[in-house]
Write a protein that holds these residues in place. Structure first.
Motif, PDB file in Angstrom:
ATOM      1  N   ALA A  43     -75.460 -10.636 -17.361  1.00 18.28           N
ATOM      2  CA  ALA A  43     -76.798 -10.505 -17.939  1.00 18.28           C
ATOM      3  C   ALA A  43     -76.968 -11.447 -19.108  1.00 18.28           C
ATOM      4  O   ALA A  43     -77.535 -11.094 -20.144  1.00 18.28           O
ATOM      5  CB  ALA A  43     -77.074  -9.067 -18.363  1.00 18.28           C
ATOM      6  N   GLY A  44     -76.470 -12.687 -18.933  1.00 13.54           N
ATOM      7  CA  GLY A  44     -76.882 -13.777 -19.808  1.00 13.54           C
ATOM      8  C   GLY A  44     -78.193 -14.333 -19.294  1.00 13.54           C
ATOM      9  O   GLY A  44     -78.774 -13.839 -18.307  1.00 13.54           O
ATOM     10  N   LYS A  84     -71.091  -6.154 -18.327  1.00 10.34           N
ATOM     11  CA  LYS A  84     -70.041  -5.359 -18.950  1.00 10.34           C
ATOM     12  C   LYS A  84     -70.391  -4.888 -20.360  1.00 10.34           C
ATOM     13  O   LYS A  84     -69.852  -3.894 -20.847  1.00 10.34           O
ATOM     14  CB  LYS A  84     -68.723  -6.134 -18.976  1.00 10.34           C
ATOM     15  N   GLU A  85     -71.290  -5.604 -21.033  1.00 12.32           N
ATOM     16  CA  GLU A  85     -71.623  -5.274 -22.416  1.00 12.32           C
ATOM     17  C   GLU A  85     -72.714  -4.194 -22.478  1.00 12.32           C
ATOM     18  O   GLU A  85     -73.411  -3.958 -21.492  1.00 12.32           O
ATOM     19  CB  GLU A  85     -72.096  -6.528 -23.150  1.00 12.32           C
ATOM     20  N   PHE A 111     -71.077  -2.051 -17.352  1.00 10.34           N
ATOM     21  CA  PHE A 111     -70.527  -2.043 -15.994  1.00 10.34           C
ATOM     22  C   PHE A 111     -69.654  -3.288 -15.817  1.00 10.34           C
ATOM     23  O   PHE A 111     -70.068  -4.276 -15.204  1.00 10.34           O
ATOM     24  CB  PHE A 111     -71.667  -2.037 -14.972  1.00 10.34           C
ATOM     25  N   PRO A 112     -68.427  -3.288 -16.384  1.00 13.07           N
ATOM     26  CA  PRO A 112     -67.545  -4.443 -16.192  1.00 13.07           C
ATOM     27  C   PRO A 112     -67.048  -4.499 -14.747  1.00 13.07           C
ATOM     28  O   PRO A 112     -66.469  -3.529 -14.241  1.00 13.07           O
ATOM     29  CB  PRO A 112     -66.388  -4.165 -17.163  1.00 13.07           C
ATOM     30  N   VAL A 113     -67.304  -5.593 -14.085  1.00 15.51           N
ATOM     31  CA  VAL A 113     -66.917  -5.719 -12.676  1.00 15.51           C
ATOM     32  C   VAL A 113     -65.405  -5.918 -12.590  1.00 15.51           C
ATOM     33  O   VAL A 113     -64.854  -6.869 -13.147  1.00 15.51           O
ATOM     34  CB  VAL A 113     -67.661  -6.886 -12.013  1.00 15.51           C
ATOM     35  N   GLY A 148     -67.262  -3.108  -7.704  1.00 11.86           N
ATOM     36  CA  GLY A 148     -66.637  -1.976  -8.351  1.00 11.86           C
ATOM     37  C   GLY A 148     -66.464  -2.160  -9.842  1.00 11.86           C
ATOM     38  O   GLY A 148     -66.246  -3.276 -10.328  1.00 11.86           O
ATOM     39  N   SER A 149     -66.550  -1.031 -10.563  1.00 12.01           N
ATOM     40  CA  SER A 149     -66.241  -0.982 -11.989  1.00 12.01           C
ATOM     41  C   SER A 149     -65.475   0.310 -12.211  1.00 12.01           C
ATOM     42  O   SER A 149     -66.076   1.390 -12.243  1.00 12.01           O
ATOM     43  CB  SER A 149     -67.516  -1.003 -12.834  1.00 12.01           C
TER      44      SER A 149
END
Length: 401
Positions: free
Chosen positions: A11-12, A36-37, A172-174, A187-188
């Motif tokens: 999501a940059g 992820k952030e 949601f860190p992949v 997956g996370s």
């Protein structure tokens, strides 16, 4: 139910622009952004200098050149429509020595080939008319070069995605990507989300995320930290617009320059030092895992052998403000160490090939395998070009649809 679900990792500004473009141009397609952030634009976008590049530097016919020029027009219109900051303050690319004039002329011809609007060569006297406190013997003047607030633009893109029926999944860190019957499973930890197509726009983590999808290992991401000084508030009137050096063609970096921001502050920088962590915004941030990965990559050693002298010079400027400001003082001679304070820093995700070559052009997309598309190099001017990059990625992803 959506006809198809497309996942975007990252999501940059590039990932969000791509998600937005798909959501708006592909009716019936649902978009899910994985980040992820806890908020969008935390990394390269959130540490961006805010410059909207006009297309001066890039090789004619390259993706950087084509997408930058197209992206400027799209971004200007978007900012005006959404009432986001967009200020055409102009840029000078200044030669301070006779031996830079040839390189400056090459830039001028390159910029003309890229259709940079209203660019012109100017003399020492004309420099002083535009920037009374600037140095230099000649310059290129780009009056349409602008500044904006890229985190604000990214947040607006995210709102557009949600308004179009999509989702931005934060925190949601992949950790896994698997091809399953009829789609892809992202997956996370224990969470799993199924999508029909997946686009990887992971910036500083782009090679790591690509490996989860079984993509090729190269190019590898090498993090370069760019550190800034800030002019003291009572000295910001020494700079009206953007003041840049003539860049060294051996490097994809533009050198230490003066950058007014939309909040009224003026940055001086950045330098370019090898960061000891992918998200190493401070000198004290060290990641053993990232360092081991760097040490194990042959391209990193070949790069070091070619450019160690420049690296030593950049590190000297990192630790000593006097060395940092020595270069900057050529362009605004009245500015010295007493006129600045330490500012922030960003980290550039610089792609490096196995032979030690710093990748210059975008690699957008660099690979397609099945229904997965990977972006592997999107440094500056990716923020400027983000909406054009989004168009380009969307066309490639759906060319078989």
């Amino acid at each position: 139910m959506a006809d198809e679900t497309v996942g975007v990792v990252g999501a940059g500004i590039v990932g969000l622009a791509t998600a937005r473009e798909i959501a708006l141009s592909r009716p019936g397609t649902r978009v899910v952004v994985f980040e992820k952030e806890p908020e969008v634009s935390r990394h390269q976008t959130g540490h961006n200098s805010g410059v909207v590049h006009a297309g001066i530097y890039y090789t004619p016919g390259s993706l950087k050149a084509d997408l930058c020029v197209r992206g400027v027009a799209l971004l200007r219109e978007y900012c005006q429509d959404r009432r986001l900051p967009y200020q055409e303050i102009g840029k000078l690319v200044v030669a301070v020595r006779e031996d830079e004039l040839g390189r400056m002329e090459n830039l001028y011809q390159r910029a003309r080939n890229n259709h940079v609007p209203e660019l012109r060569r100017i003399s020492r006297e004309e420099i002083r008319e535009l920037e009374p406190h600037a140095g230099g013997i000649a310059a290129l003047h780009s009056p349409r070069t602008a500044i904006t607030d890229y985190p604000a633009v990214a947040r607006a893109f995210a709102r557009d995605v949600v308004a179009s029926g999509g989702e931005v999944r934060l925190g949601f860190p992949v950790t896994s990507i698997a091809t399953v019957a009829g789609g892809i499973e992202v997956g996370s930890g224990q969470d799993r989300v199924r999508v029909d197509r997946l686009i990887l726009c992971a910036g500083l983590q782009s090679d790591s995320v690509a490996r989860l999808a079984q993509d090729r290992p190269e190019p590898r991401i090498i993090p370069f930290r760019g550190e800034y000084m800030l002019l003291r508030p009572d000295r910001t009137d020494l700079v009206r617009g953007l003041i840049y050096p003539v860049p060294d063609p051996r490097y994809p970096f533009l050198g230490v320059h003066f950058t007014p921001r939309v909040d009224g502050s003026v940055e001086v920088g950045p330098n370019a030092v090898l960061a000891l962590a992918r998200e190493g915004y401070r000198r004290s941030r060290i990641s053993p895992r990232d360092l081991l990965g760097l040490a194990a990559y042959p391209g990193a050693w070949k790069m070091a052998a070619q450019h160690w002298r420049t690296g030593v010079k950049e590190y000297r400027g990192s630790f000593f403000a006097s060395a940092f400001m020595k270069d900057a003082g050529q362009y605004v001679p009245e500015v010295g160490v007493r006129d600045v304070v330490r500012g922030g820093a960003g980290v550039r995700a610089q792609a490096l090939d196995r032979d030690g070559t710093l990748v210059d052009d975008f690699r957008i997309p660099w690979a397609r395998f099945g229904r997965i598309t990977a972006v592997r190099n999107a440094p500056s001017p990716a923020a400027t070009a983000s909406m054009a990059i989004a168009e380009h990625i969307t066309a490639v992803v759906f060319e078989d649809a």
